[in-house]
Every structure is written in structure tokens, then in C-alpha cells.
Design a protein around this motif. Structure first.
Motif, PDB file in Angstrom:
ATOM      1  N   SER A 149      43.457  46.884  19.033  1.00 22.86           N
ATOM      2  CA  SER A 149      44.873  46.859  18.702  1.00 22.86           C
ATOM      3  C   SER A 149      45.500  45.643  19.355  1.00 22.86           C
ATOM      4  CB  SER A 149      45.565  48.128  19.200  1.00 22.86           C
ATOM      5  OG  SER A 149      46.956  48.058  19.001  1.00 22.86           O
ATOM      6  N   ILE A 150      46.103  44.767  18.578  1.00 28.95           N
ATOM      7  CA  ILE A 150      46.748  43.594  19.127  1.00 28.95           C
ATOM      8  C   ILE A 150      48.035  44.013  19.824  1.00 28.95           C
ATOM      9  CG2 ILE A 150      47.876  41.421  18.562  1.00 28.95           C
ATOM     10  CD1 ILE A 150      44.857  41.312  18.391  1.00 28.95           C
ATOM     11  N   VAL A 151      48.208  43.558  21.051  1.00 25.15           N
ATOM     12  CA  VAL A 151      49.362  43.916  21.852  1.00 25.15           C
ATOM     13  C   VAL A 151      50.462  42.887  21.642  1.00 25.15           C
ATOM     14  CG1 VAL A 151      50.205  44.210  24.216  1.00 25.15           C
ATOM     15  CG2 VAL A 151      47.946  45.076  23.575  1.00 25.15           C
ATOM     16  N   ASN A 152      51.646  43.340  21.358  1.00 23.72           N
ATOM     17  CA  ASN A 152      52.808  42.457  21.267  1.00 23.72           C
ATOM     18  C   ASN A 152      53.673  42.728  22.482  1.00 23.72           C
ATOM     19  OD1 ASN A 152      54.808  40.709  20.468  1.00 23.72           O
ATOM     20  ND2 ASN A 152      55.690  42.116  18.974  1.00 23.72           N
ATOM     21  N   LYS A 153      53.304  42.124  23.609  1.00 23.64           N
ATOM     22  CA  LYS A 153      53.938  42.457  24.866  1.00 23.64           C
ATOM     23  C   LYS A 153      55.143  41.565  25.126  1.00 23.64           C
ATOM     24  CE  LYS A 153      53.030  43.335  29.727  1.00 23.64           C
ATOM     25  NZ  LYS A 153      52.025  43.404  30.796  1.00 23.64           N
ATOM     26  N   GLN A 154      56.210  42.179  25.589  1.00 23.24           N
ATOM     27  CA  GLN A 154      57.411  41.456  25.991  1.00 23.24           C
ATOM     28  C   GLN A 154      57.700  41.806  27.450  1.00 23.24           C
ATOM     29  OE1 GLN A 154      59.172  39.213  24.086  1.00 23.24           O
ATOM     30  NE2 GLN A 154      57.523  39.487  22.604  1.00 23.24           N
ATOM     31  N   PRO A 155      57.873  40.806  28.304  1.00 19.90           N
ATOM     32  CA  PRO A 155      58.119  41.107  29.714  1.00 19.90           C
ATOM     33  C   PRO A 155      59.520  41.665  29.936  1.00 19.90           C
ATOM     34  CG  PRO A 155      58.352  38.760  29.305  1.00 19.90           C
ATOM     35  CD  PRO A 155      57.857  39.360  28.022  1.00 19.90           C
ATOM     36  N   SER A 156      59.660  42.454  30.981  1.00 19.56           N
ATOM     37  CA  SER A 156      60.976  42.935  31.399  1.00 19.56           C
ATOM     38  C   SER A 156      61.647  41.847  32.230  1.00 19.56           C
ATOM     39  CB  SER A 156      60.844  44.213  32.222  1.00 19.56           C
ATOM     40  OG  SER A 156      60.314  45.264  31.445  1.00 19.56           O
ATOM     41  N   ILE A 157      62.777  41.349  31.759  1.00 15.80           N
ATOM     42  CA  ILE A 157      63.533  40.340  32.481  1.00 15.80           C
ATOM     43  C   ILE A 157      64.630  41.041  33.283  1.00 15.80           C
ATOM     44  CG2 ILE A 157      64.879  38.223  32.312  1.00 15.80           C
ATOM     45  CD1 ILE A 157      62.018  37.910  31.302  1.00 15.80           C
TER      46      ILE A 157
END
Length: 345
Positions: A33-41
């Protein structure tokens, strides 16, 4: 822009705790599963800074081919499944830097674990510059077939980078031809630098991995392997000067093979002045991975920030250090560091 507040200590603790728990009990997972990760700013009202975290794992997976190493397939599969399970749980390291991925199975660990971006270091047939000069002639004259120094490159560098964030540039280069000692010469060792864009961070990060010449395992004298180690440090210095942008934060990680605080370490630190995370964290409970003196490790990370984007380690742990199915998965532990990255708008 409204930025959610998330406790930084909680975020780093979740990453570290997630790794430890998954080493004990891994859930069954499906296909990649390709991860579409967004960091917590996070916005820190007290300092006026924005910040986030970045977790970086360096791991020598001992992925040598048969007959040099036997029965590595099952261990490499277990490494992949641990990382894959962490991806599904949302606790996987953001960046994984691997050494000794000498087989296709080693190359494929990151892809099968669901990392979206992958970069490989020098391959077996990647051309290397010649080692030439009168100061090297005695070293070159003493090469032998018996120790693999004249046999050619049987495998590539074994370096691979996996990332959940975009790799926007990559550069790889082998050490100079014959800038090696003993059995290490059978691998086309070198350096891999990736430029990673972390969403929301105003500058990309340059991240480098390498694997320097071994000592006893090289099969040659301590003096010869030391000379080779110094040659590779020189190549590393030149590679950084040519390819690393000093405007960008810089992380370096890998198997540096200087355990013991000996002349190898002294030469390396005389040439490169970056801060070693283990040394920085020594005595600091939040980011000290263990109680072993920092120079008595082979696997390290270093960091350097910029006036615009600052970076500092806030948590660290030795991972892949406990048996899985009755055996440890490599002759090295993984070394996981969580960094705080901060900047002002």
C-alpha cells in the motif's frame, strides 16, 4: 493557516513505541500500500517557530548473497514485514537508509514495505574513478587475488534509501577503484545522497548514506584496512563538497566502521565536523539510545542545520535488536533517530 498543536514528545514517543511493539507482535498485512504521508506541522507560540518531526532509521541488514552468508532470505523477509506492518500502523520511520542490501530481495524491502520513494547506491557495474598517484603505489602493489582485491566487483554498494516523502534528487558515486582493503573490494562501495522534500518545511533536506571499509572482516592487516578507510573518508569528503548544498539541512547515516574511538574516528572527525547524534545525546535521557559509549558503535547518524531550518535529535533507540522467531535479524542493530525540524515563517 491554522496549524494543529501536537505534543512533540508524544509524537516521538509514538514512533519509538510503535517500533518496539511491532517487533514483538506483527499483524498480518495484505499487499503493498503506497503511503501518502503528511507531517504534522506545529506552531510554538512561545518561540514563534513552526516545527515537525522526522524519523530516520539506519540499518545494516547483512543482505550478503550465498555462499558468503546463508539463510538470509527469511531474515530479510522478517525485516520487510516489520516495516510493512509499521506502515499500516502509521508508525514507520519516515526515512530508512540501508547498508548491505546486496541482493534483489534487499533492494525490494522498501518497495514491498510500502515506501513511495526509493533510491539505490552504486551498482556492481557503476564506473569508479581510478586511484592514482605515487603516494598510493605501495598500497596498490600489495593487492592480492586471495583477498578479493583484484577480482573485480561482484556486488554493488548495498546502499538503498527508502522514503515516505518525495526524493526530488539523488546522486550516487562509488569510492575510487581500489580505494578498499581486502574482501570489501568485492563490493562497489560508495555513497548515496538523496534530497528529500518534507511537505511544509521551507527547504529540502540532503540525506547521505555510506558504508566504510571494515577492519577484521576485510581479511587484511589492520594497517591496510585503516589506509583503505582513510581513502574512503577522503572520497566521502569530496563527494559531499561536490553534491551537498550547504543551504540545506544535512543528515548523514550509515555503517562507519570506527568502533573503539581509534585512529579511524580521529581521521574522520578531522575531515568532517558534523555532529554525531550519539555523541550529542550522550547523557541526555530523551535521545540516548543506550549506555554504551558513543564511539563504541559502528552505526551512526550526524546532523547539520542552517540559519533557516534547524534540526536537532529529540529521541533515539536501538531497534531490530531483539530476536524474531528465535534469531536476531542481522549482525547489526538498527539505529532510529527522531529529529525536531524548526523554522520561522
Amino acid at each position: 493557516m491554522k496549524v494543529p498543536y501536537v505534543s512533540l514528545s508524544v509524537a516521538s514517543a509514538l514512533i519509538i513505541a510503535g517500533f518496539s511493539s511491532l517487533l514483538q507482535a506483527r499483524p498480518e498485512v495484505g499487499t503493498q500500500s503506497i503511503v501518502n504521508k503528511q507531517p504534522s506541522i506545529v506552531f510554538d507560540q512561545a518561540t514563534g517557530e513552526y516545527f515537525t518531526t522526522l524519523s530516520v532509521l539506519t540499518y545494516n541488514i547483512a543482505g550478503l548473497p550465498w555462499p558468503v552468508k546463508q539463510d538470509r532470505e527469511a531474515a530479510l523477509t522478517d525485516i520487510k514485514e516489520v516495516l510493512q506492518a509499521m506502515q499500516y500502523a502509521g508508525t514507520a520511520p519516515d526515512i530508512v537508509l540501508v547498508q548491505e542490501a546486496f541482493t534483489e530481495q534487499g533492494f525490494d524491502i522498501g518497495r514491498e514495505a510500502g515506501y513511495s520513494y526509493i533510491a539505490k547506491g552504486p551498482l556492481a557495474d557503476t564506473d569508479a574513478e581510478s586511484l592514482s598517484g605515487s603516494e598510493y603505489q605501495d598500497f596498490l602493489d600489495e593487492r592480492t587475488y586471495e583477498k578479493g582485491e583484484l577480482s573485480g566487483k561482484m556486488v554493488g554498494s548495498g546502499l538503498v534509501a527508502f522514503s515516505n516523502y518525495p526524493i526530488i534528487e539523488q546522486t550516487a558515486k562509488p569510492f575510487r577503484d581500489s580505494a578498499c582493503g581486502g574482501y570489501d573490494c568485492l563490493a562497489n562501495k560508495g555513497m548515496l545522497l538523496v534530497r528529500v522534500a518534507v511537505p511544509g518545511v521551507p527547504l529540502p533536506l540532503d540525506i547521505l548514506t555510506t558504508h566504510l571499509n571494515s577492519r577484521g572482516a576485510s581479511g587484511v592487516s589492520a594497517e591496510r584496512s585503516l589506509f583503505a578507510h582513510k581513502l574512503q573518508v577522503d572520497d566521502l569528503v569530496g563527494f559531499i563538497k561536490e553534491n551537498q548544498n550547504p543551504r540545506y539541512p544535512f543528515l548523514m547515516a550509515g555503517d562507519f566502521n570506527f568502533r573503539g574511538g581509534n585512529e579511524r574516528l580521529q581521521y574522520l572527525t578531522s575531515k568532517l565536523t558534523y555532529t554525531f547524534t550519539r555523541e550529542y545525546c550522550e547523557g541526555v535521557s530523551q535521545c540516548q539510545a543506550d549506555t554504551i559509549p558513543w564511539e563504541n558503535h559502528q552505526d551512526h547518524q550526524t546532523f547539520a542545520d542552517t540559519p533557516i531550518v534547524r534540526i536537532v535529535p529529540i529521541a533515539a533507540e536501538e531497534v531490530f535488536d531483539t530476536p524474531v522467531k528465535g534469531r536476531v535479524l542481522s549482525d547489526h542493530n538498527g539505529y532510529l533517530v527522531v529529529y525536531r525540524i524548526s523554522w520561522r515563517k
